[in-house]
Enzyme design. Structure first.
Site, PDB file in Angstrom:
ATOM      1  N   ASP A  35       0.860  -1.191   0.000  1.00 30.72           N
ATOM      2  CA  ASP A  35       0.000   0.000   0.000  1.00 30.72           C
ATOM      3  C   ASP A  35       0.899   1.245   0.000  1.00 30.72           C
ATOM      4  O   ASP A  35       2.120   1.127   0.147  1.00 30.72           O
ATOM      5  CB  ASP A  35      -0.966   0.007   1.191  1.00 30.72           C
ATOM      6  CG  ASP A  35      -2.302   0.657   0.817  1.00 30.72           C
ATOM      7  OD1 ASP A  35      -3.347  -0.034   0.775  1.00 30.72           O
ATOM      8  OD2 ASP A  35      -2.301   1.882   0.531  1.00 30.72           O
ATOM      9  N   ASP A  66      -9.943   0.726  -5.356  1.00 31.35           N
ATOM     10  CA  ASP A  66     -10.715   1.963  -5.521  1.00 31.35           C
ATOM     11  C   ASP A  66     -11.412   1.953  -6.888  1.00 31.35           C
ATOM     12  O   ASP A  66     -10.757   1.723  -7.907  1.00 31.35           O
ATOM     13  CB  ASP A  66      -9.780   3.180  -5.417  1.00 31.35           C
ATOM     14  CG  ASP A  66      -9.150   3.265  -4.026  1.00 31.35           C
ATOM     15  OD1 ASP A  66      -9.832   2.911  -3.046  1.00 31.35           O
ATOM     16  OD2 ASP A  66      -7.980   3.677  -3.924  1.00 31.35           O
TER      17      ASP A  66
HETATM   18  C1  SAM Z   1     -10.723   0.551  -0.765  1.00 29.37           C
HETATM   19  S1  SAM Z   1      -9.194   0.122  -0.034  1.00 29.37           S
HETATM   20  C2  SAM Z   1      -9.284  -1.645   0.133  1.00 29.37           C
HETATM   21  C3  SAM Z   1      -8.352  -2.166   1.206  1.00 29.37           C
HETATM   22  C4  SAM Z   1      -8.332  -3.689   1.394  1.00 29.37           C
HETATM   23  N1  SAM Z   1      -7.868  -4.373   0.210  1.00 29.37           N
HETATM   24  C5  SAM Z   1      -9.686  -4.207   1.790  1.00 29.37           C
HETATM   25  O1  SAM Z   1     -10.331  -4.880   0.972  1.00 29.37           O
HETATM   26  O2  SAM Z   1     -10.121  -3.981   2.926  1.00 29.37           O
HETATM   27  C6  SAM Z   1      -8.077   0.334  -1.403  1.00 29.37           C
HETATM   28  C7  SAM Z   1      -6.625   0.418  -0.959  1.00 29.37           C
HETATM   29  O3  SAM Z   1      -5.808   0.410  -2.120  1.00 29.37           O
HETATM   30  C8  SAM Z   1      -4.731   1.308  -1.933  1.00 29.37           C
HETATM   31  N2  SAM Z   1      -4.260   1.702  -3.278  1.00 29.37           N
HETATM   32  C9  SAM Z   1      -4.971   2.336  -4.228  1.00 29.37           C
HETATM   33  N3  SAM Z   1      -4.234   2.530  -5.338  1.00 29.37           N
HETATM   34  C10 SAM Z   1      -3.004   2.003  -5.068  1.00 29.37           C
HETATM   35  C11 SAM Z   1      -1.785   1.907  -5.791  1.00 29.37           C
HETATM   36  N4  SAM Z   1      -1.681   2.394  -7.034  1.00 29.37           N
HETATM   37  N5  SAM Z   1      -0.727   1.313  -5.213  1.00 29.37           N
HETATM   38  C12 SAM Z   1      -0.822   0.812  -3.935  1.00 29.37           C
HETATM   39  N6  SAM Z   1      -1.953   0.877  -3.204  1.00 29.37           N
HETATM   40  C13 SAM Z   1      -3.031   1.466  -3.757  1.00 29.37           C
HETATM   41  C14 SAM Z   1      -5.341   2.445  -1.134  1.00 29.37           C
HETATM   42  O4  SAM Z   1      -4.356   3.191  -0.438  1.00 29.37           O
HETATM   43  C15 SAM Z   1      -6.288   1.702  -0.204  1.00 29.37           C
HETATM   44  O5  SAM Z   1      -5.664   1.356   1.012  1.00 29.37           O
END
Ligand code: SAM
Length: 253
Positions: free
Chosen positions: A69, A126
């Site tokens: 992350d 996201d």
């Molecule tokens: C909606 S949360 C889902 C978290 C977890 N996977 C869950 O299902 O509970 C999406 C996560 O993806 C991370 N994220 C989004 N785009 C990313 C990227 N390009 N590289 C790394 N992390 C990313 C965000 O920081 C966030 O913590």
């Protein structure tokens, strides 16, 4: 005050060299040295607070896991969680098969050698609902090409989401880059929570709200594609040999 809090969190993370990785590019092609073994590596891209990846690491000590992350706060929460799980369930002070990586999936190819990964989990990525942001979705074809490169001959992607629009978009993306999809579900937990799968933080929240969870698996590596093709062909042959043409005629009437 807030800045000091952040600074001490960063220092705390920097001390945890057994678990936290701030410079993943330095490990490209050498992740087996970090884990000190050659076991398969499964990664969650966008792990959030790390419930899913920590739970899998305790459940499967024979697999190496990476949670990635972009934010220190999330790495910190994930490390607390992983250490607590390992202490409680395996009475271990160390977390031997997990790396929590601060990194952006955008640069995946700079962190992993071709074929260095065996499985990629995309959980509740996201959705970026505005079409002008489509390229940021982690299932956009440009990301799928990165995953394809990093995965090995039995490589798979497991994707789940609560967002129908992201799922629809993703089905097209997977198909556009000619990935074989299987086990597609439009309501993963329709007959109760699937015990064989680990819930993520977001998933637990959405299930609580009564929302359906969409899920699919994509098979990437040649070996796993061939196995899947053979399984489907065998199943079809079995079904056809069980039914006679008469059965099909009577169903039509
Ligand atoms: C909606 S949360 C889902 C978290 C977890 N996977 C869950 O299902 O509970 C999406 C996560 O993806 C991370 N994220 C989004 N785009 C990313 C990227 N390009 N590289 C790394 N992390 C990313 C965000 O920081 C966030 O913590």
């Amino acid at each position: 005050m807030r800045l000091r809090g952040r600074k001490s969190m960063k220092e705390d993370l920097e001390r945890q060299t057994d678990l936290i990785v701030f410079e993943p590019r330095k490990l490209k092609g050498r992740w087996n040295e970090f884990f000190d073994n050659d076991r398969p590596i499964h990664i969650e891209c966008g792990m959030g607070k790390g419930q899913f990846i920590s739970r899998w690491s305790v459940n499967n000590p024979d697999i190496n896991y990476i949670g990635m992350d972009m934010y220190d706060e999330l790495l910190s929460r994930a490390s607390e969680k992983a250490r607590a799980f390992w202490k409680k369930e395996r009475n271990s002070e160390v977390v031997p098969n997990l790396a929590l990586v601060r990194g952006n999936v955008e640069f995946l190819e700079e962190m992993f050698e071709e074929g260095e990964l065996e499985r990629i989990y995309l959980n509740f990525s996201d959705p970026w609902p505005k079409s002008k942001h489509g390229k940021r979705r982690l299932t956009h074809p440009r990301f799928l090409m990165k995953y394809k490169q990093a995965l090995n001959e039995v490589g798979e992607i497991h994707f789940k989401t609560d967002s129908l629009s992201l799922f629809e978009f993703s089905l097209n993306s997977f198909s556009d880059v000619e990935l074989q999809m299987r086990n597609i579900s439009l309501d993963l937990h329709r007959s109760g929570i699937r015990e064989d799968l680990v819930l993520t933080e977001y998933e637990a929240k959405f299930i609580g709200q009564g929302k359906p969870i969409y899920r699919l698996e994509a098979v990437i590596g040649d070996k796993v594609r061939e196995e899947h093709r053979r399984r489907v062909a065998d199943e079809l042959e079995k079904q056809l040999s069980r039914g006679t043409s008469k059965d099909f005629e009577s169903e039509e009437e």
